[in-house]
Motif scaffolding. Sequence first.
Motif, short mmCIF file in Angstrom:
data_model
loop_
_atom_site.label_atom_id
_atom_site.label_comp_id
_atom_site.label_asym_id
_atom_site.label_seq_id
_atom_site.Cartn_x
_atom_site.Cartn_y
_atom_site.Cartn_z
N VAL A 235 -2.29 -2.13 4.05
CA VAL A 235 -1.53 -2.42 2.84
C VAL A 235 -1.49 -1.18 1.94
N PRO A 236 -0.29 -0.71 1.58
CA PRO A 236 -0.20 0.44 0.66
C PRO A 236 -0.74 0.07 -0.72
N ALA A 237 -1.46 1.00 -1.33
CA ALA A 237 -2.05 0.76 -2.65
C ALA A 237 -0.99 0.53 -3.71
N SER A 238 0.15 1.23 -3.61
CA SER A 238 1.19 1.06 -4.61
C SER A 238 1.79 -0.34 -4.56
N ILE A 239 2.01 -0.87 -3.37
CA ILE A 239 2.55 -2.23 -3.24
C ILE A 239 1.56 -3.24 -3.80
N CYS A 240 0.30 -3.07 -3.50
CA CYS A 240 -0.74 -3.97 -4.01
C CYS A 240 -0.78 -3.92 -5.54
#
Length: 84
Positions: free
Chosen positions: A58-63
Motif C-alpha cells: 500500500v502506498p503511503a500517500s494513498i493511505c
Amino acid sequence: MIFLIFGFMIVTVQVIGFLRFGWWGPMSVSSGLGHILPGEWFQQPRSWFGLHRILNAVPASICAFVIGGLFLAASRPLPNKGDI
C-alpha cells in the motif's frame, strides 16, 4: 486535515525526485512507518508476515489520503431532524 496535507507532501516529494533525477521513489506504508517508529520489524519482520506484505504493497500517500478523507467526513456535523 493533517493526513491530507501529509499525503500531498509525500506525492510532492516523489514528483520533485522524479523531475530532478528521473526516478520515482516509491514509499509504502511500511517504509514510511519504518522512518517514524523505532524497531526493525518494518525492515525484517520475524512474525506477522502477511501484515508486512500488505503494508509494503500500500502506498503511503494513498493511505494518508484515505485516512484524511475519513477524518474529514467524520468531522462533518450531523444534520438536525428538522433539516432532513
